[in-house]
Structures are given as C-alpha cells and as structure tokens.
Scaffold this motif. Structure first.
Motif, PDB file in Angstrom:
ATOM      1  N   GLU A 158       0.830  -1.193   0.000  1.00  0.00           N
ATOM      2  CA  GLU A 158       0.000   0.000   0.000  1.00  0.00           C
ATOM      3  C   GLU A 158       0.872   1.255   0.000  1.00  0.00           C
ATOM      4  N   LEU A 159       0.297   2.330  -0.541  1.00  0.00           N
ATOM      5  CA  LEU A 159       1.001   3.613  -0.503  1.00  0.00           C
ATOM      6  C   LEU A 159       1.151   4.078   0.939  1.00  0.00           C
ATOM      7  N   PRO A 160       2.234   4.780   1.232  1.00  0.00           N
ATOM      8  CA  PRO A 160       2.364   5.328   2.594  1.00  0.00           C
ATOM      9  C   PRO A 160       1.189   6.254   2.926  1.00  0.00           C
ATOM     10  N   SER A 161       0.745   6.183   4.164  1.00  0.00           N
ATOM     11  CA  SER A 161      -0.357   7.055   4.605  1.00  0.00           C
ATOM     12  C   SER A 161       0.220   8.428   4.892  1.00  0.00           C
ATOM     13  N   ASP A 162       0.475   9.136   3.823  1.00  0.00           N
ATOM     14  CA  ASP A 162       1.165  10.421   3.897  1.00  0.00           C
ATOM     15  C   ASP A 162       0.414  11.406   3.015  1.00  0.00           C
ATOM     16  N   GLY A 163       0.206  12.592   3.516  1.00  0.00           N
ATOM     17  CA  GLY A 163      -0.524  13.593   2.737  1.00  0.00           C
ATOM     18  C   GLY A 163       0.209  14.028   1.483  1.00  0.00           C
ATOM     19  N   ARG A 164       1.484  13.644   1.354  1.00  0.00           N
ATOM     20  CA  ARG A 164       2.229  14.019   0.154  1.00  0.00           C
ATOM     21  C   ARG A 164       1.795  13.201  -1.052  1.00  0.00           C
ATOM     22  N   PHE A 165       1.109  12.081  -0.818  1.00  0.00           N
ATOM     23  CA  PHE A 165       0.666  11.213  -1.902  1.00  0.00           C
ATOM     24  C   PHE A 165      -0.786  11.549  -2.226  1.00  0.00           C
ATOM     25  N   THR A 166      -1.026  11.976  -3.445  1.00  0.00           N
ATOM     26  CA  THR A 166      -2.374  12.361  -3.883  1.00  0.00           C
ATOM     27  C   THR A 166      -2.741  11.538  -5.103  1.00  0.00           C
ATOM     28  N   VAL A 167      -3.903  10.912  -5.042  1.00  0.00           N
ATOM     29  CA  VAL A 167      -4.392  10.088  -6.145  1.00  0.00           C
ATOM     30  C   VAL A 167      -5.672  10.715  -6.658  1.00  0.00           C
ATOM     31  N   ASP A 168      -5.666  11.032  -7.954  1.00  0.00           N
ATOM     32  CA  ASP A 168      -6.921  11.481  -8.562  1.00  0.00           C
ATOM     33  C   ASP A 168      -7.293  10.483  -9.648  1.00  0.00           C
ATOM     34  N   LYS A 169      -8.098  10.923 -10.593  1.00  0.00           N
ATOM     35  CA  LYS A 169      -8.670   9.978 -11.555  1.00  0.00           C
ATOM     36  C   LYS A 169      -7.609   9.232 -12.346  1.00  0.00           C
ATOM     37  N   ASP A 170      -6.653   9.956 -12.903  1.00  0.00           N
ATOM     38  CA  ASP A 170      -5.723   9.340 -13.836  1.00  0.00           C
ATOM     39  C   ASP A 170      -4.270   9.405 -13.404  1.00  0.00           C
ATOM     40  N   GLN A 171      -3.972   9.906 -12.229  1.00  0.00           N
ATOM     41  CA  GLN A 171      -2.575  10.023 -11.898  1.00  0.00           C
ATOM     42  C   GLN A 171      -2.334   9.991 -10.403  1.00  0.00           C
ATOM     43  N   LEU A 172      -1.100   9.666 -10.078  1.00  0.00           N
ATOM     44  CA  LEU A 172      -0.599   9.700  -8.709  1.00  0.00           C
ATOM     45  C   LEU A 172       0.427  10.819  -8.639  1.00  0.00           C
ATOM     46  N   VAL A 173       0.276  11.691  -7.664  1.00  0.00           N
ATOM     47  CA  VAL A 173       1.193  12.809  -7.489  1.00  0.00           C
ATOM     48  C   VAL A 173       1.886  12.654  -6.136  1.00  0.00           C
TER      49      VAL A 173
END
Length: 1293
Positions: A591-606
C-alpha cells in the motif's frame, strides 16, 4: 458433427475382450451433487452412499492442555450415521462422559481440560459413516499428546583450548513429540553469530572448525523449542576459554597438564578433517516427497570450504538449495530419481578431503489412479480401478462397506481382478461403498469409492438464465451442470432456431461446460444446453455478453526526480463502458504510505516533496469485475541539481485511435493526446483517407478544441475511411498519429449532382454539354453514371435525355447556330438517382459575325490622343456572344521614320457593346489608318472601311547627347545629337549657361539661340579656370522639349610636369633624398640609384604615397652614388641625375650621439616645438571644405529649370577657388591635369633650410621650420574644415 457427451456402453464377453481394452471403454460416472446450490430441491429424491469429506491427519499430535478434537465429516443421502473404533474395537462414546460427538457429524470432542488426561486417550481411532446405500470409513488416526521433557541435570566442566584447535559443543536435547527446534543463544537471549567457521549441525551441536580468542565466553547455551506446547527448554551454559600459546609463560606452562587442554591437536595450520559424518562414506535413506538433507562439517586451519557434487549425475537445478554456509545440501520433493552417491568436498590451502553419502529414496504408497465414484443405471457395466505405487511395491486389498471383501456379502455383478473390480449388469442391490487399501512398510493409502445404481431422467443443475460476462479474446466457459442415470448426452445451441454447435469452433467438456476458446463480440447471445438420456430430456438457457478488455493506454513512466520536487505518474485506463473500473496504486507491491504528500486522482498519482524513501516501484492496478491489468514504473530520487530550462516543442502525435458508435453516416473517433512538450495543445486536426478511391491522399475532416479527445464525425456513403489526428500548440503542429482502423460505409444514392454544368458549342451545329464530374468520394456507391437532358429554351420540345458513363461531357449534334438551350445533368449509381438537378442555360455553337460596324469616324484630341466612334452591328448578325469591338490602327506615312513595307499594327479591344473608345499613346506628327471589327466567341467579323487621320506636332524629346570638348582658357566647345523623337519640325535649339564661383553660387544666366541644323557650338570669351553649367533643349512649333544639362571648366595656364631641385643629404650608410614637383596631383614617385661609374643596373625604390622625400638605407660608407627620381605611369618623367658620396666609416670607439641623454632631450624639445608650429600652421591655412554639387544646387536652384543629375546621381567635389587653384581629382578635373608650381601643395623643402636641411636615419625632418609661406584666406572667409589630405600628409611627416 454434433458436440455431445454420451457413455459408450459395451458388454463384457468373458475370455474374448482383454481387460485393458475393457477398462479403456469405461466412462467416469458422475457423483450425485447433493448440495448444488439453489438446485438442491431437484435432487431431494436422489439417494447416494456416504462419502468422507473431512478427517483428522493419520498422525495426530495434540496439545495435552487442550480438548482433543478428532474430525470426521461425511455426506450422503439419506444423511449417514457415525460410529468409531479405538485400537481396533468399538468405541462406545456413550459410556465415557468426557467424550461427545458433534451434532450432524462424526467429529469427537474429548474434554480433558476439566479432569481428564490426554495420555488416557492415546490410541488408534477410525470413523465409519453409514446409510442404507453403504458405509465409508476414515483412515486410522493415531492420536498422541505432545511432549516437551526437561533436560537432565548434568555438570559441565569449563573448556580451555589453544587458538586454532577445533571444537564441538554438544546439545543432546531431550526427545520430545514432535522433535524440538534447536538454536544456540547467550544469557541475553541473543543468537550466537555463525559463519563458515562456526555453525550448528543438523543434530543441534555447535561446531568450530577452529577457535579464535574472541570465541571465549561463559554462556554458550543450547535451547530446545517445542512448538505444540509453545515451551522452550534450556541446557546448562558451557564455558569456553581460548588461549594463545605465545601468551603462556613458563610458569603457567609448567602447571598445565596435557589433559587440562581440550584435545591434543596442534594449533598450527593443518588440512581439513570431517567432524561429521565420520569416515570416508556413509548412507542416507529418505522417503519420496520429503526434503533430503545431507551434511558435512569439517575442521582445519585455515577454515575449509565445502563443495557438493553428485557422482553419477547432476544436481537438480530448481530443487537444490545450500544451507548453513554450504555445509548442508537440501533437495526438495525428493523422488526415486534422486537416489545415488553424493560427495562433499572440504578444501583449504593445505589439502582436500572427500566424503561419499549413498542416498536411497524409499516411498510410502502414492496414488497412480485412486478409485472414483460410479453412478450407474440398472443393467450398465462399470469398473473401480485402484492403482498405487511405492518402494517397496504396495499391496492392494479391497473392502466393501468397511469389511474385507473376502468376507463381505457376495454380489454376482462384481468380479475382483487385482487392483480392479469389474461390474456387469448391475442392479440396485449392487450399490455399496468400496475401500481400496494400498500399504507397504512405510505407510498406507485408503480410498473410498461408491457404486450407486440409479435410474434418473436428466436434470440440469445450472441456474436458468444465468448471465456470463467475458472479456473479448478470452475463453468463455458456459456451465451446464447436469445429472442423470444413464449418463445424459449434452448438446448446445445458440439462439432460438440455431443448429447444434460444431466442435470445430467450440469445445464441449465432459461436465457439460461449453467453452468458446476465443470469445468475440459476435459471440454475444443466448445459448441453450440440452441434456438427454433414454429416460427423458432437460434444457436450460444461459446468456453471454462480451466486454471490451480493460487496458492502460497511458502507462506510468520511469522517472528520475530531485529530492524535494514533485513527481506524477499517469495511469489512463480504457475499459468497457458497462464496467466500472477500480484503480489503486501500490508502492513496492504494498500500500502507498499514509502520507498527505501522496495524492491520487482519476488518472494520476502525485507525490509532492519527494524524499529518498519515496524511491521504488509504483504500480497502477486497474480492475473490473472481469479482469485486472497493471503497469509499473520506477522512481529514482537524486540530489537536487540546477533546474534546466524547459524544452518547448510541438506536441507529440496522438495515439490509440479508436472508432466507436459506427453508424451508416457517422462514427465516433477517440484518441489519447501525446505529450504537449510544455506548451498546451490548442486544437486537434482530424484528417481522413479514402482507401477505396484516393489511397494515400489525406483530406481535412474537422478540428476540435485541445481539451477534447473525442469527435463525432459525419461520413459519406461508400467510402473506406481511415482517420488520423494531429495536435497543435503555439509552436506548431505535431506529426500525424498512426492511422485508425478502416471503416467502410454502406453505399447509397448520390446526394448531389455535378457542378459547373455548361452548354457551349464547339462548332456552329453542335452543343457541347460539360460538367465537373463527382469524385469517388461523392459517388456514394458503385456504378456512377450521369443522365444528361436538354431542350431548346424557346421551343415546345420535350426533354431529350441520355445516360452516359462516368465522363465529363456530352456533344449534341445537328443543332441550329447559337440557339439557347435548357440543360440539366443528374447523377445516378447502382443504388439510385441523385435529387432533381438544377436547370442551366447554354447555347449551341457560334459562327463568325456577318456584319462590320458602320459610320466609323475619328476625332483627334491632341498630338497623342484620338477618339473613335462607330455604330453597333445588329445582334442577330453577331451569331454568338458579343464580346466587344476591336480597333486595328497603324502609322502608314512618315517619310523619315517608317518603312511602308513593314507596318506595325496595334490592336485595342473594347468590351461589350460600347460604340466609342479612346486611342492613347499616339505619336505626334504622324499619319494613322484604322478599322473596327465586331468580336464574338468564335472570332472577328469583317472589318469596317479604313479611316485615315493624322496627329499634330508635339514638343520634342531632349537632345540625345551633350558633351563639352576642347576646353581652353577662355572657350568651351559643345557637341550634341538631335532629339530621338523630334515630334515635329525642329525650329531651333536653346542653350542656357551660367558660371559657378568659388562660394558655390550660380552666376548670371545667359540665353543663346542656335539654329536647328547645328550639332556643334563653341562658346568664347569665358573666364579661365571657371566652372560653367549648361542647359540645352530643342524646340518645335508646339513648344520647347525636355532639357539636358552638363558642366565643364575652362583650363589654367598650361605647364609641363617636371621634377627639379633634387637634393641629397648623405650619412655613413644612408641618404635622405628630397625634390620639388610641378604637374598633376596624385603622382606616384620612385627613386633609382646605383654606384657612380659602374655599369650595373639602377636599383629602384618605390616612394610610399606622393610625398617628395625618401630615405635610402644600407649604403656602403665612403662610396659615390648616382641618384634620380621618376614618376610612375604612361606619362612618366624623370629628374636629372645627381651624384653624392656617403661618409667614411667611423671608428668603433666613437660614441653614437643618438644614445646620449642630452641629445635625446634636445630632440624631444625640437619635436614639441614642431608640433606647436604645425598646430598654428593648420589654423592659419584655413583650407575650404568640400561640398556636393547637389547640395549647392538645392541651395541655389535655377530660376527656370531644375538641373539634371549625372549618371552617378551627384556631381563631383569642388576645392577652394582662391588663387585660381585647380580642382582635386573629381568628376570635372581638367584634361591636362597640371598645376602651377607657385600654387602647389607645400613641400618639406619650403619649411627647411634650403637644400641643406638635416634628416635622421629614417628620413624624418629634424630641422627648424623657417620662411613658412602664408596663405590668403578665401575672400576673408576662414574655413573650419580640415586641410586637404595632400597638404596634411606633406606638412606632418
């Protein structure tokens, strides 16, 4: 051939059919599915013998602290009852209050947590499940409680040994059930480090190949962990002390006996010796399927390295593992093929030893073919086969309902043949449960299989109208679970009226499942399963939908980013529109780290503010209810570097073009944009190709905004479309995308008619109907033709029509001349006609006009313009489209200019029905003839009678040339050529001229009339050395013509150029030569010299520029030389010769005056004085500047006319006019190019001391200026301009 499953029933003829053939013809009958979901009610009336479904393991070790649970689960119809045996005798659970049986099953629960002991219930248990159709039995379950005994108390003496010796620390754990797990730790419960030198053996002992001083410690502790009881037992600590022999002093050595030191081996280096196993060879036996573990541990100094080989083969690659620092060889899933000799090799720098282990793999029984349940109908045949293997070969025995078959009730339908029971013509009483027991010394196998004799019509167990959804291009499996006895045959149908599906496209499995190996969109539909046997038929419908596969069309890409920056991974998913995808992101498969720096929207991971820990593999997982896809990219984090400037470019081409919603006249095109390269995409351009009609030619279809990635496109019929897309941003347009798939639209009737329909005759008696044919794209279908129709406009005739092929014209013959026709052209193809076409008007062919224009007359307006009038011709006589009137005119009489045999005719056309026109550009004083003709589309009509007129005189053009020749002191001669266009009779010439003084002002203007027959004129009594400007033009009776201008200068007193006053100042090895010159300016001089009296050729030196002095160097001391000065060029001249002698050679001790300080100071003072005198001289000379004539003329314009420019656009330059000095080199320099001596530029001699002026070695003048001539200012008007270049050069050297 129909796809079906049906049993192949064969009767067994004893003694005729071999058993193996009979067995190959047997079929696998079906089990009775007693618990088949929602279809259970269909099976309520079916009976089935018991089947064991769950039981405890054969070797069942239990925790003595918990209740004992012995499992036994079974199914059957009616539900079976259960009973148990213990150690071979009936176990009456009702008599033991601690034992209960779980309701609805045979599982025993023994409650020992209250008061019982596990040891009391130790033994061998067996479960029996029974109903009216038979009895099934479980394995023999050996129940034993787990044991974790304590270590026996023992006193362990400390161990002391020398460094380098070997050591084995024994563990000898207590025997437990199951065996304990051994490990070594210290008092702090820290595992002891192990390596190639120190390691634990399979028996738990700790082996030291050689000891080191750091091995000394007092807490070597062996631990035994018993997993069943979750307990750990500990051995007494062992103390080890390692000493170095060098550290032993004599006193300690004298008090030590040999027995007090562990072992007796030397601590010196030695070859390897095996600590385990002992000797050169050993044996190992292992059971099939287990893990084979072989161990070799050696001692030696330095530490030996262990290698493994198999003497008679190779080690299996995928099943071989090395443990314990290569000291243990493990082979998983061992089989008989792994038997053989294995050799371990111990090696160090002093030697090599070998140990051979002979491995034998035995095998407990294992199934080759376990017995399978049989469901037979009365009268059918069948067989139970029980085949097992092992080492040694297992023995096969049969039981019926748990009783050895030898003592079981007899059944005439069965026959036992070793590992096979054959059934013939079974009846209902033949139902039973048979047990096959295969056993050898290493274990046994027990398999239950029932024979159930039933007579049942087909029943389909799959739910009705089940919907199956499958991804395109994947297999589709449609279930048709069925039951029946005899075994039904299965057929599949598609649709309501289709025939049975064929096996060349489909696969029908024995369980009734229909497999479509590669499902396509056209596989969608309703399928019907039909089951038949002799007792009846059953059917069921299921539905299949084919979905588009899910794909990742824009995958995340490998990224290298700097620490602290932001990175994004794109994951664009394409899926079937009826399925809802779920997209998740993983990092390193977690799983992705539970960190606010990771943002997932419809088509991308930032990922923002990237850190080093963020590096890794990021995976995009897209799944629907039917499929799942993923794509990964690696993120590498690097240290920050200076940010490079972004690269701006045109976009990358779009990709992944897809056509959907395909209709007859429209289709939806979608695409994925390429990278915009840091400049947003503003629009997409869509082009199409018609592969049928114009292959390879792309046409513009439409444009959509840059935010849109789909477009609804309008299509034309009967076109094989392909599409491509280009992206455009502010920097330009991308390359085209790859072409989409082709889409052929259906044919239709044309929806338009030909354009540009015209009717024009090519001959007077025809009508040529032309049109612009439709292209292949516009034809809308095959068989394109045209229906051409025509009739006279003013008649009552019906339309005449003809159908022609795909051409562009049709000729109607036999028509009257120039008659209006109504015309229409209609397109048609194999499908039908285009809409009714528009009617256009045309005309049949034209003929030449018959009548000439009348009443032609001419009015002369002036010498170059005339107006012509005429009467129009009758329109009927035109016999065509009136295009206009054409005037032919020419000059036919001019005695001085024209040759009557060569007449140049000019033509002027006036469009339409005009009846007059102007003739411009006529020549004055000329005779002209003209006529007029009418013009139509066919050509010209007859000419009108010729009309003659003449033009009056005009003003002449300028004289062709004007030049001034033979200038003298007071006269100038003018020569000229008459005007090229006199435009009449010349009456006279007018000459005007005026002087130009030294202040650039124009003098009084003089007029002079010259007869017309003159071409030369001399002006006398002019001022000498004066510039004049002339204006010259011719005249006729009509007036004066254009003028021509020229300028000229009268000459000064004539002198011959000469060089005089040749002066030489000689030194020891050089001489300075100076002279005076009278004559033209800008002359290049040379100096020639040689030894006096010798016959050698003159030596020549070129003087730089036009200066009048030169220095000769490299002369011989005390030598007489001859010298002369000459001028370069065709008019070259030389001076008279002069002779000089160089000074005698000076003694070497003589001091060079030029190096003395006082002389250098004196020269600096002289140079400063010369500079001051030069500045005063420049100021007083007041030389005038130069000016262009054009500026003077602009300042003093001619009162009557403007002067004309010369060929180069400007006049020459004037110098000062005081003292009547000659002009510098310019456009009007006198032809003799001479100057007077007294008016020449000053020379250095003028400023020196006569001929005796002194010069230094480089020829520069060092004397005092004296007797400098004063120059009079020009008319008292001093000039601030700089002196002329010649004066400046001659006065500052």
């Amino acid at each position: 051939m129909q796809l079906e499953i049906m049993p192949k029933k064969k009767r067994l003829s004893a003694g005729r059919v071999p058993l193996i053939l009979f067995l190959c013809q047997m079929i696998s009958a079906l089990d009775v599915p007693l618990d088949y979901g929602g279809k259970a009610k269909l099976l309520e009336d079916l009976v089935q013998p018991p089947t064991i479904t769950q039981q405890s393991p054969k070797d069942y070790i239990v925790d003595p602290r918990e209740n004992i649970v012995i499992q036994c689960e079974a199914k059957g119809k009616p539900p079976p009852s259960f009973s148990w045996t213990r150690n071979g005798t009936h176990f009456d659970i009702d008599k033991d209050p601690l034992v209960t049986m779980k309701a609805g099953s045979g599982t025993l629960i023994i409650n020992i947590m209250g008061e019982g002991k596990a040891e009391t219930y130790e033994g061998v248990y067996q479960c029996t499940a029974r109903n009216e159709r038979g009895a099934a039995i479980s394995n023999n379950i050996v129940v034993r409680p787990s044991r974790s005994p304590l270590w026996t108390k023992e006193k362990l003496e400390p161990i002391t040994l020398r460094s380098g010796q070997s050591l084995v620390l024994p563990c000898r754990p207590p025997i437990g059930l199951p065996p304990a797990i051994i490990f070594w730790m210290d008092n702090s419960f820290q595992r002891l480090p192990q390596n190639e030198r120190v390691s634990q053996g399979l028996n738990g002992d700790l082996y030291f190949s050689n000891v080191l001083p750091e091995d000394s410690r007092e807490d070597y502790i062996c631990y035994a962990r018993f997993n069943h009881t979750q307990t750990i037992q500990q051995k007494q600590p062992i103390s080890v002390k390692v000493i170095l022999v060098d550290e032993l002093n004599d006193t300690i050595a004298a008090n030590l006996s040999d027995t007090e030191v562990y072992g007796a081996k030397s601590s010196r280096e030695r070859p390897p010796t095996f600590l385990t196993p002992q000797g050169n060879a050993s044996n190992k036996e292992e059971l099939r399927g287990n893990v084979l573990s072989l161990e070799c541990i050696a001692e030696g100094l330095p530490t030996p390295i262990i290698y493994w080989i198999k003497e008679d083969g190779t080690l299996p690659i995928n099943r071989t593992f090395y443990r314990n620092f290569q000291k243990t060889l493990q082979i998983t899933q061992v089989s008989e093929a792994d038997s053989g000799k294995y050799q371990c090799i111990a090696k160090n720098a002093l030697g090599v030893i070998h140990h051979t282990i002979s491995v034998t793999v035995k095998a407990a029984p294992y199934w080759i073919m376990a017995p399978q349940n049989l469901v037979l109908s009365p009268g059918e045949d069948g067989a139970l086969v029980c085949r097992a293997n092992g080492n040694p070969k297992p023995r096969i025995s049969w039981l019926s309902n748990g009783v050895p078959i030898e003592i079981a009730p007899d059944d005439p339908s069965r026959k036992i043949n070793g590992d096979t029971i054959i059934f013939s013509s079974v009846q209902e009483r033949s139902s039973a449960v048979y047990q096959c027991n295969a056993s050898n010394e290493y274990g046994y196998l027990l398999g239950n299989a029932f024979v159930n004799v039933l007579a049942e019509p087909p029943r389909i167990l799959t739910s009705e109208n089940t919907l199956y959804q499958v991804i395109a291009n994947r297999p589709a499996l449609l279930d048709c679970a069925f039951f029946g006895s005899p075994l039904p045959t299965i057929e599949w149908f598609k649709g309501t009226k289709g025939s049975a599906l064929r096996e060349d496209t489909y696969v029908l499995h024995e369980n009734g499942t229909l497999e479509i190996p590669v499902a396509q969109k056209d596989s969608t539909g309703t399928y019907t399963c039909v089951a038949r046997n002799k007792l009846g038929m059953a059917k069921n419908e299921v539905h299949l939908e084919i979905k588009d596969p899910t794909s990742i069309i824009k995958q995340p890409e490998y990224a290298v980013v700097q620490r602290g920056s932001t990175v994004s991974f794109e994951c664009k998913v394409k899926h079937d529109h009826t399925l809802i995808p779920t997209v998740i992101w993983l990092k390193d498969n977690g799983e992705l780290p539970s960190d606010g720096r990771f943002t997932v929207d419809k088509d991308q991971l930032v990922v923002a503010d990237v850190s080093d820990n963020d590096g890794g593999t990021y995976t995009c997982v897209a799944n629907t209810t039917l499929d799942i896809v993923s794509a990964s990219a690696v993120l590498s984090v690097v240290a920050p570097t200076p940010t490079p400037a972004p690269i701006y470019d045109v976009p990358n081409p779009p990709f992944d073009l897809e056509l959907t919603d395909q209709l007859d006249k429209s289709v939806q095109l979608s695409w994925t944009p390429g990278d915009d390269n840091n400049s947003p995409i503003t629009k997409f351009i869509i082009e199409y190709e018609d592969a049928m009609h114009e292959a390879g030619l792309w046409h513009h279809q439409t444009e959509v905004p840059g935010t849109q990635t789909t477009a609804q496109l309008k299509l034309s019929p009967y076109v094989n479309y392909s599409f491509r897309v280009m992206a455009e941003n502010s920097l330009g347009r991308s390359l085209p995308s790859e072409a989409s798939e082709q889409y052929l639209t259906k044919a239709a009737e044309p929806d338009k008619n030909p354009m540009t329909v015209e009717g024009l005759g090519s001959e007077p008696d025809n009508l040529v109907i032309t049109w612009q044919p439709l292209n292949g794209f516009e034809s809308n279908g095959p068989g394109l033709q045209y229906k051409v129709s025509w009739r006279q406009k003013d008649g009552d005739d019906e339309w005449t029509s003809v159908v022609v092929a795909n051409v562009s014209k049709y000729i109607v013959s036999g028509t009257p001349t120039f008659v209006p026709y109504l015309i229409k052209v209609q397109a048609l193809n194999d499908v039908g006609f285009a809409p009714e076409p528009a009617v256009v008007m045309g005309h049949s062919g034209e003929d030449l006009p018959m009548v000439a224009p009348g009443n032609v007359h001419v009015t002369v307006m002036n010498s170059t313009l005339a107006e012509v009038h005429w009467d129009p011709v009758p329109l009927k006589s035109v016999r065509g489209h009136l295009q206009g009137y054409r005037i032919y005119y020419w000059t036919d009489q001019n005695s001085s200019k024209r040759n009557r045999r060569h007449i140049e005719r000019k033509i002027l056309t006036f469009q339409g029905s005009k009846t007059h026109g102007m003739l411009p550009g006529l020549e004055p004083f000329s005779h002209y003839t003209l006529n007029v003709r009418v013009v139509n589309g066919k050509g010209e009509g007859p000419a009108s009678p010729d009309r003659v007129f003449h033009t009056p005189e005009g003003v002449p053009s300028a004289p062709s040339s004007l030049k001034i020749v033979n200038p003298t002191l007071d006269s100038l001669t003018l020569e000229w050529d008459p005007p090229s266009h006199p435009n009449g009779i010349l009456t006279e010439y007018t000459l005007r001229y005026q002087p130009i003084n030294s202040t650039h002002e124009l003098g009084p203007l003089v007029d002079l009339k010259i007869p017309a027959n003159k071409t030369r004129w001399t002006l006398k009594n002019l001022n000498f050395s004066t510039r004049y400007k002339f204006y010259f033009y011719a005249q006729t009776s009509a007036g004066s013509g254009s003028q021509i201008t020229e300028e000229a200068i009268t000459t000064v007193d004539e002198v011959n150029p000469r060089i005089s006053k040749l002066t030489v100042a000689a030194a020891e090895t050089y001489a300075n030569i100076s002279w005076e010159y009278e004559g033209p300016e800008h002359v290049n001089f040379y100096v020639e010299y040689g030894v006096a009296g010798s016959k050698e050729e003159w030596r020549k030196e070129i003087v730089n520029g036009s200066r009048s002095f030169f220095g000769l160097k490299g002369l011989m001391p005390g030598t007489a030389y001859k010298v002369r000065v000459g001028a370069e060029g065709d008019s070259g001249f030389v001076s008279s010769e002069d002779v000089f002698e160089t000074g005698p050679a000076m003694a070497s001790r003589q001091v060079d005056i030029a190096t003395q300080g006082w002389f250098i100071g004196l020269m600096c003072a002289v140079a400063l004085l010369i500079l001051i005198l030069l500045i005063v001289c420049f100021i007083r000379r007041n030389k005038g500047g130069k000016y262009p004539v054009k500026e003077k003329e602009d300042a003093h314009p001619d009162p009557e006319i403007q002067p004309m420019k010369e060929d180069d656009g400007t006049f020459g330059e004037y110098s000062d006019a005081e003292d009547h000095k000659p002009l510098k080199k310019g456009s009007r320099t006198p032809s003799d190019r001479t100057v007077k001596k007294e008016d020449s530029d000053d020379s250095l001699v003028d400023y020196g001391e006569g001929v005796n002026g002194q010069f230094n070695e480089d020829g520069s003048f060092i004397g005092q200026y004296s007797g400098k001539k004063e120059k009079e200012p020009a008319e008292g008007n001093e000039s601030s301009e700089a002196p002329s270049p010649v004066n400046a050069m001659n006065s500052f050297v």
